[in-house]
Design an enzyme around this catalytic site. Structure first.
Site, mmCIF file in Angstrom:
data_model
loop_
_atom_site.group_PDB
_atom_site.id
_atom_site.type_symbol
_atom_site.label_atom_id
_atom_site.label_comp_id
_atom_site.label_asym_id
_atom_site.label_seq_id
_atom_site.Cartn_x
_atom_site.Cartn_y
_atom_site.Cartn_z
ATOM 1 N N GLU A 124 0.853 -1.191 0.000
ATOM 2 C CA GLU A 124 0.000 0.000 0.000
ATOM 3 C C GLU A 124 0.890 1.242 0.000
ATOM 4 O OE1 GLU A 124 -3.654 1.853 2.682
ATOM 5 O OE2 GLU A 124 -2.137 0.623 3.697
ATOM 6 N N LYS B 148 -9.593 1.569 -2.412
ATOM 7 C CA LYS B 148 -9.807 1.015 -1.069
ATOM 8 C C LYS B 148 -11.210 1.339 -0.562
ATOM 9 C CE LYS B 148 -7.449 1.127 3.446
ATOM 10 N NZ LYS B 148 -6.286 1.735 4.144
ATOM 11 N N CYS C 211 -5.083 -3.142 2.835
ATOM 12 C CA CYS C 211 -4.856 -2.872 4.256
ATOM 13 C C CYS C 211 -6.091 -3.067 5.144
ATOM 14 C CB CYS C 211 -4.261 -1.477 4.413
ATOM 15 S SG CYS C 211 -3.392 -1.222 5.997
#
Length: 275
Positions: A40, A112, A153
């Protein structure tokens, strides 16, 4: 099938981070890897919002993305570029991952979906939603290592996303990350192994590590986990590039032994508690 996993300590200068990525692509190709996975925010980690904003540009203007695409084409290597901070046309920011093929073509993008807004017992406070807009769609893309399901994440904590990805055919789950040290030490490995087991899929989690130029520290321990939950690779806390061979047939073998995908059923809402 050999994959490369890059563990980074990305800083505040995108040019320096891009050079690290390009070198990793060249090295991965020379070690017969089919695909490279990066963490990330591979291109920029900077919690100074004013300073960072000057380096967050539209996708077509992003120097890190351009250099990675050129390096992938030159090396003939697929790359999962874990994520970059990208300015959207409306001026807001996205935490966006990219799947880039061996010709440098972008095959898929993923923004995300779950943003990290937490207050930790250590006193650390994070408000990702103050700068970024959440994505709205899950993404699965064909790659040489299998159907790749994208995540980033904090998404790791939401099992429903991985159920949707494996229901859509994903056999490899990418989890690029920049986990904090407290949450990483407590939850990183156990969550990654759980996602692999419940999806009967490989999990490839390239991570940020160490002390970053903006003052934060990240957990490291990039992992590759097989569909049975076995850890095939743990990179510890040192930045660098590692390789692991994965066998695509392992997914079919595990799913035949415990057919969790076939046995999944839609779960109705629990509704209101009854007396």
């Amino acid at each position: 099938m050999r994959i490369g996993v890059l563990q980074m300590t990305s800083g505040i200068d995108p040019a320096v981070n891009a050079a690290t990525l390009v070198e990793a692509i060249r090295t991965a190709a020379s070690n017969d890897a089919t695909m490279l996975f990066t963490p990330e925010m591979s291109g920029l980690i900077d919690r100074d919002r004013t300073r960072a904003a000057a380096n967050i540009v539209l996708e077509e203007d992003d120097e890190v993305l351009r250099r990675v695409r050129e390096a992938a084409a030159a090396a003939g290597l697929w790359v999962h570029l874990g994520s970059l901070a990208i300015r959207r046309p409306d001026g807001l920011f996205a935490n966006r991952g990219f799947v880039i093929d061996r010709t440098g073509t972008i095959r898929a993008r993923y923004d995300k979906m779950h943003l990290f807004d937490v207050d930790l017992p250590t006193g650390e406070s994070w408000r990702e939603s103050a700068s970024y807009v959440a994505g709205e769609a899950a993404v699965v893309v064909d790659t040489p290592v299998g159907k790749l399901g994208a995540s980033i994440c904090y998404d790791l904590r939401f099992a429903g996303l991985y159920a949707a990805l494996s229901d859509a055919g994903a056999t490899v789950l990418a989890v690029p990350a920049a986990f904090t040290r407290p949450t990483g030490a407590a939850h990183w490995e156990v969550l990654l192994r759980a996602r692999a087991i419940e999806s009967a899929a490989f999990v490839v989690a390239a991570a940020q590590t160490g002390q970053h130029a903006d003052g934060r520290t990240t957990h490291g321990h990039s992992l590759v986990v097989d569909p049975w939950g076995e850890v095939l690779l743990d990179m510890g806390e040192t930045p660098g590039l590692a390789f692991v061979d994965i066998d695509a047939a392992r997914v079919a073998d595990v799913r035949a032994r415990i057919p969790v995908i076939a046995h999944r059923r839609p779960i109705p809402s629990a509704g209101r508690p009854t007396a």
